[in-house]
Structures are given as structure tokens and as C-alpha cells.
Design a protein around this motif. Structure first.
Motif, short mmCIF file in Angstrom:
data_model
loop_
_atom_site.label_atom_id
_atom_site.label_comp_id
_atom_site.label_asym_id
_atom_site.label_seq_id
_atom_site.Cartn_x
_atom_site.Cartn_y
_atom_site.Cartn_z
N PRO A 144 0.81 -1.22 0.00
CA PRO A 144 0.00 0.00 0.00
C PRO A 144 0.84 1.27 0.00
O PRO A 144 2.03 1.25 0.33
CB PRO A 144 -0.79 -0.10 1.32
N SER A 145 0.21 2.35 -0.34
CA SER A 145 0.81 3.68 -0.23
C SER A 145 1.16 3.98 1.23
O SER A 145 0.43 3.59 2.15
CB SER A 145 -0.20 4.72 -0.73
N THR A 165 -18.13 -1.70 -1.97
CA THR A 165 -18.36 -3.04 -1.43
C THR A 165 -17.04 -3.65 -0.96
O THR A 165 -15.97 -3.10 -1.18
CB THR A 165 -18.99 -3.97 -2.49
N ALA A 166 -17.15 -4.81 -0.32
CA ALA A 166 -15.96 -5.50 0.19
C ALA A 166 -15.24 -6.20 -0.95
O ALA A 166 -15.29 -7.42 -1.10
CB ALA A 166 -16.36 -6.49 1.28
N GLY A 167 -14.57 -5.42 -1.76
CA GLY A 167 -13.94 -5.91 -2.97
C GLY A 167 -14.95 -5.90 -4.11
O GLY A 167 -16.16 -5.99 -3.89
N LEU A 199 -7.39 -5.85 2.34
CA LEU A 199 -8.45 -5.11 3.04
C LEU A 199 -9.81 -5.32 2.42
O LEU A 199 -10.82 -5.03 3.05
CB LEU A 199 -8.13 -3.62 3.05
N ARG A 200 -9.87 -5.77 1.15
CA ARG A 200 -11.11 -6.03 0.44
C ARG A 200 -11.97 -4.77 0.34
O ARG A 200 -12.91 -4.56 1.11
CB ARG A 200 -11.93 -7.16 1.11
N ALA A 242 -10.41 -0.32 6.10
CA ALA A 242 -10.39 -0.36 4.63
C ALA A 242 -10.85 0.97 4.05
O ALA A 242 -10.27 1.47 3.08
CB ALA A 242 -11.27 -1.50 4.14
N GLN A 243 -11.91 1.54 4.61
CA GLN A 243 -12.40 2.82 4.10
C GLN A 243 -11.36 3.92 4.24
O GLN A 243 -11.12 4.71 3.32
CB GLN A 243 -13.69 3.21 4.83
#
Length: 372
Positions: free
Chosen positions: A47-48, A91-93, A239-240, A267-268
Motif C-alpha cells: 500500500p501507499s 463493497t468488500a472488494g 483489506l477487500r 479499509a475505508q
């Protein structure tokens, strides 16, 4: 007959499951090579740094449920794509949204259409609701859009078009997609799965072609849903978190079917921060296009046929038993995906890693090739 065979639903009895990469062999740590995973199209850079910082801050509020509407992220995505927030569903992915679309649009007696050798989750999502998936034949390693159109009938409700396609990496140019959507009947929703969007844009620019005009379909209200994800270029696969862009009414119906609090607060927060770090995505994409060339040349020199890619992986025909090829690579510490489950028993899919990972893979591939 097993204990629950007559108790579970027909789709649960008949559908196959997702095929994850094999687990590493258990061996003493000193004899087990460090496994290089080039089997799941993951971002080798992670990730960043901004996303990591945002995740760490979000952990302090992990005792609270997340925003069920993903309000901040939806608004950020709406601004990013210049569409109303009502046309964004998080959504979750993106795979979760595939399931929601099938639950919303399909039922026993109805069907969806896609191409053979495309994303394996399409079949799983369709079968889970008791509907039928029709797979049109491919033309070489790319989509035959005419064959997909010919497979649509009065019971079709969804068409899945992965662009670029997983696992072949092939791309359909914008003009061809325009023509295709113009010929799809009005009772059908076209799902443009653009999970590898950032990579495809870069490849298209280098090849002087136009990749996608998908967001233009949203403004006149066409029956199109565009899927994007944070799993690939943004490096947030663990993180989906993904999203869809489409008609507000349809996405509102899908939202009714969504699990409560399905996208975590961590995740958000990570996705919001990731959108602001363009430098990180640029670095990932630049490495990808450079290393795709190096991997392609290396595999071609071994006599393998490599399909030109528009994604972050390569599809290669190794001219024989791909599962055996992958097994020997794994013994040398590199994991790739054999494509027998996709109807291509001679092919493997190799994710594009870092320069170091790719050199280790090519060295291992040369050793394997020398034993065949």
C-alpha cells in the motif's frame, strides 16, 4: 451420500469453489526457500505510505462499527470520477459487487453471459443464485464480442466483460466496446470489470490506442455497471475494498442486498488516503510496464508463447503440462498459477513482481525448461 447432501441448496451442491494458490510445503525453516508469490496478481510494493498511516489512525476507533454507507469514500470517488454519489456503491472488494448484481438481477431460469477463460468468480456468483452462465468461445486469447452477443437471449440479464481479461491479460479497445454496448438488448446490464484499469491505461497510451470510455456510459444512463478495485494498483488486496459505478436505481437495489457494515473502517480510511497518493500508483504502473517487457522477452527466449498483456500479469503457453511446470517452479521457491481450471492446461499466469522477484522467477524458469 453425505449427511447434508439433501439439506443444502442445489447451487451449493453443484458449484465448485475458488481455487486458491497451493499452500507452501511444510519443511524446516532452514530448508524452505523464501516463496515468491507471483500467482495472485498482487501489488509487490504494497500500500501507499499514506494508506498505511490512515490505517494506523483508524485502528484507534476499531471499537466502533464502520460507516455502513461508506459516505466519505463514496463522496471522494464521486469527485474523482465526476459522477453523482448516487452512482457509486462501495463493497468488500469488487467480487462482492459481482455477487450483489447476481442476487439482484438473476434467479433460476435466467442467465448471464461472458467469455470462456475469463474471471472465475463470474461462474461462482451466477451459480450461487441458481442461474446459468453461458460462456462464449474465445478468438485466440481475446474476446469474440460477436459470439458473446449471439449467446444473449430473452432470459439473459447480465453480461460480464473483464477488460483487461483475467487470466489472459488481453484488452478490448474502446471503439469495440462502444459498438458492443450499442448492440446489447435493453433487458441486459453490461458489467465492465476494470479491475486492472490503471495498468491498462498506461499500456494503451504506449501502444497509441484508446482503452476505455466506460464512465461516458454513466451520464446518459446506459445499462452499464463499471467495476473498479483498490486491490491491484493501490495494493490493498488484503483489506477487500472495491466499488461500482452505474445507474443510481440499480445500485440502490444492490445496496439493499449488501451485508451490514461489510467494508471495515480500516479499509475505508486506507482507500480514501490511497486515492490521494498518485505518486505511489505511478511508481507501481511504471514498474509494471517495464517488467512486463523483461518477463515477456525472458519467457519468449525459452520458447514459450507469451500473450501481450494490458494488466499486471502475463499469460504464457509453456507447450505442455502447466501444472507440472508450476509445481517444479514452486520447488524452486516461485509460485505461479497454472490455468487448467480455465480450460488452458498448457498455460500459466505469472504476476509481474519487482525486478528482483522477476529475475529469480526467470532463473527458476530456465532451470525448469532445461529439465523438460
Amino acid at each position: 451420500m453425505s449427511r447434508f447432501f439433501d439439506l443444502v441448496s442445489k447451487p451449493a451442491r453443484e458449484m465448485g469453489g475458488f481455487l486458491p494458490a497451493p499452500s507452501p510445503k511444510r519443511a524446516p525453516a532452514e530448508s524452505q526457500p523464501r516463496l515468491i508469490k507471483l500467482d495472485s496478481n498482487e501489488n509487490p510494493f504494497g500500500p501507499s505510505p499514506r494508506a498505511i498511516e490512515a490505517m494506523q489512525l483508524a485502528l484507534a476507533a476499531a471499537n466502533s462499527y464502520p460507516d455502513d454507507d461508506c459516505g466519505e469514500l463514496r463522496r471522494k470517488l464521486a469527485m474523482h470520477h465526476d459522477v453523482p454519489a448516487e452512482q457509486v456503491l462501495v463493497t468488500a472488494g469488487s467480487t462482492a459487487l459481482l455477487g450483489l448484481l447476481c442476487q439482484t438481477m438473476l434467479a433460476p431460469g435466467l442467465n448471464a453471459v461472458t467469455s470462456e477463460r475469463s474471471f472465475i468468480v463470474y461462474s461462482m456468483a451466477v451459480q450461487a443464485v441458481g442461474a446459468q452462465l453461458t460462456e462464449a468461445p474465445m478468438r485466440e486469447y481475446g474476446f469474440d464480442l460477436d459470439a458473446i452477443l449471439a449467446a444473449i437471449n430473452e432470459d439473459t440479464r447480465l453480461v460480464f466483460l473483464a477488460n483487461p481479461n483475467n487470466p489472459t491479460g488481453t484488452m478490448v479497445e474502446a471503439a469495440a466496446v462502444d459498438k458492443f454496448i450499442g448492440e446489447v438488448p435493453g433487458h441486459v446490464v453490461v458489467v465492465l470489470d476494470e479491475a486492472y484499469y490503471e495498468f491498462a491505461v498506461h499500456f494503451a497510451a504506449r501502444r497509441k490506442i484508446e482503452y476505455s470510455r466506460s464512465l461516458e456510459y454513466l451520464r446518459p444512463g446506459a445499462n452499464v455497471v463499471v467495476l473498479r478495485t483498490f486491490s491491484k494498483a493501490h495494493g490493498l488486496a488484503g483489506l477487500r475494498v472495491g466499488y461500482g459505478l452505474g445507474p443510481a436505481e440499480l445500485l440502490a437495489y444492490c445496496a439493499r442486498m449488501r451485508d451490514t457494515f461489510s467494508v471495515s473502517s480500516v479499509a475505508q480510511a486506507a482507500a480514501v488516503a490511497a486515492l490521494d497518493d498518485r505518486n505511489h500508483v505511478d511508481r507501481v504502473v511504471a514498474n509494471n510496464v517495464e517488467q512486463a517487457q523483461i518477463l515477456g522477452v525472458g519467457l519468449s527466449e525459452l520458447g514459450y508463447r507469451v500473450v501481450p498483456t494490458a494488466a499486471n500479469f502475463l499469460c504464457g503457453d509453456v507447450g505442455g503440462d502447466a501444472a507440472g511446470f508450476a509445481g517444479r517452479l514452486r520447488d524452486l521457491g516461485v509460485s505461479v498459477r497454472p490455468l487448467g481450471a480455465w480450460g488452458a492446461p498448457n498455460c500459466v499466469r505469472v504476476s509481474i513482481g519487482t525486478a528482483e522477484q522477476n529475475q529469480i522467477f526467470l532463473q527458476a524458469a530456465r532451470k525448469v525448461a532445461g529439465t523438460l
